[in-house]
Enzyme design. Structure first.
Site, short mmCIF file in Angstrom:
data_model
loop_
_atom_site.label_atom_id
_atom_site.label_comp_id
_atom_site.label_asym_id
_atom_site.label_seq_id
_atom_site.Cartn_x
_atom_site.Cartn_y
_atom_site.Cartn_z
N LEU A 119 83.04 -80.17 -22.68
CA LEU A 119 82.07 -80.06 -21.59
C LEU A 119 82.47 -78.98 -20.59
O LEU A 119 83.65 -78.77 -20.32
CB LEU A 119 81.95 -81.40 -20.87
CG LEU A 119 81.32 -82.54 -21.66
CD1 LEU A 119 81.29 -83.81 -20.81
CD2 LEU A 119 79.91 -82.19 -22.12
N LEU A 168 84.33 -83.05 -26.33
CA LEU A 168 83.11 -83.22 -27.12
C LEU A 168 83.09 -82.29 -28.32
O LEU A 168 82.47 -82.60 -29.34
CB LEU A 168 81.88 -82.97 -26.23
CG LEU A 168 80.51 -83.25 -26.82
CD1 LEU A 168 80.39 -84.69 -27.32
CD2 LEU A 168 79.41 -82.96 -25.80
N ASP A 199 83.28 -89.70 -25.40
CA ASP A 199 81.90 -89.31 -25.65
C ASP A 199 81.74 -88.96 -27.12
O ASP A 199 82.68 -89.07 -27.91
CB ASP A 199 81.47 -88.13 -24.76
CG ASP A 199 82.36 -86.91 -24.91
OD1 ASP A 199 83.09 -86.80 -25.93
OD2 ASP A 199 82.35 -86.04 -24.01
#
Length: 314
Positions: A119, A168, A199
């Site tokens: 991210l 991620l 995530d």
């Protein structure tokens, strides 16, 4: 208000975060991509749309090749192929187009020496206002939609990991079907380090792939896996020598596209459909937790501390 919050950021020594991180990108981080010093052929950027309209992506390169679509991260709106809502939307758009055209599969990779740094927290911090919950909800929804696109994609997704895959960028790999890695690649999900919960469905997929103990070591303590370690634990399918990585990948892709498209799609369905609902539920739960964490003052403080520490880490 906004000014009060920005003063709080300044009090935490974050007024120069953007400048500092840019400097780190240029000099301190050893694995930094040097692609900015290399000429980039803009002719490589073209749409996979079957219409005659020319659409150019900003953060990805899409090559429609014989039998498959090649999507490459090449971000201009973020550093080191990190993911912000704009980048994620472009990847989703390319995947949706590939899902509807005659592509038998998708090859997902990146331009440069870095695969994906996860991210884009700099993007996140820039857009913070006095309504942290609103901004946190936007980011969490962008992640939810991005991850669901991978979960619901019916054709095989092959990933060629050319370099570091972080956060991620690593957690989406189990949502794909085959993962080939460069020997120089490494994998890390240091979520607790930057004040985030898992995530990309990693709270579900990592324990299933590598066992609970190894998964917790990655998700909680941020253990860094080499390409060979990731392969041994089941996160990566095969590891190839850096000098011949691209050639090895393309040879295997060309073999796959000789297969019948219906056979490929139905084979994936047999393997994937049994856990599709579980993945969607895991994605939903993870994003709800992220909204809760990011919406809190403590969550923002953790991100800021991570960004500051990152300056000296490399």
């Amino acid at each position: 208000g906004t000014s009060t919050f920005m003063e709080a950021l300044a009090a935490n020594g974050t007024t120069n975060i953007q400048t500092s991180v840019t400097g780190v990108t240029a000099s301190k981080r050893r694995f930094i991509d040097d692609r900015r010093d290399q000429p980039f052929d803009k002719r490589l950027r073209f749409s996979v749309r079957q219409t005659e309209s020319a659409y150019r992506y900003r953060d990805i390169v899409v090559r429609k090749q014989d039998g498959f679509t090649h999507i490459l991260l090449s971000t201009k709106s973020s550093e080191n192929n990190s993911l912000n809502p704009e980048v994620m939307k472009e990847v989703q758009s390319a995947l949706n187009t590939a899902a509807a055209d005659d592509s038998k599969l998708v090859l997902f990779s990146a331009v440069g020496s870095i695969f994906c740094c996860g991210l884009d927290f700099i993007y996140f911090i820039r857009r913070l206002t006095d309504d942290r919950k609103k901004e946190s909800t936007k980011m969490a929804e962008a992640i939810r939609n991005f991850v669901n696109t991978f979960i619901q994609f019916k054709k095989p997704i092959i990933v060629a990991v050319n370099g570091p895959a972080i956060g991620l960028g690593a957690s989406i790999l189990p949502l794909c079907d085959v993962v080939w890695a460069n020997e120089k690649a490494w994998f890390q999900t240091p979520y607790t380090t930057f004040g985030q919960s898992p995530d990309g469905c990693s709270s579900l997929t990592f324990p299933r792939i590598m066992g609970l103990a190894s998964a917790n070591e990655m998700l909680f303590s941020g253990r860094k896996l080499t390409a060979q370690e990731a392969c041994a634990k089941g996160l990566v399918s095969q590891v190839f020598w850096p000098g011949t990585f691209t050639q090895e990948v393309m040879v295997r892709i060309k073999e796959l596209v000789t297969c019948n498209s219906v056979v490929l799609e139905e084979s994936k369905a047999l393997v994937r459909n049994i856990m599709k609902l579980d993945l969607e539920q895991a994605n939903e739960k993870e994003c709800e937790v992220l909204k809760k964490i990011w919406g809190s003052a403590q969550g923002m403080d953790s991100i800021l501390k991570y960004l500051q520490n990152r300056i000296d880490e490399f």
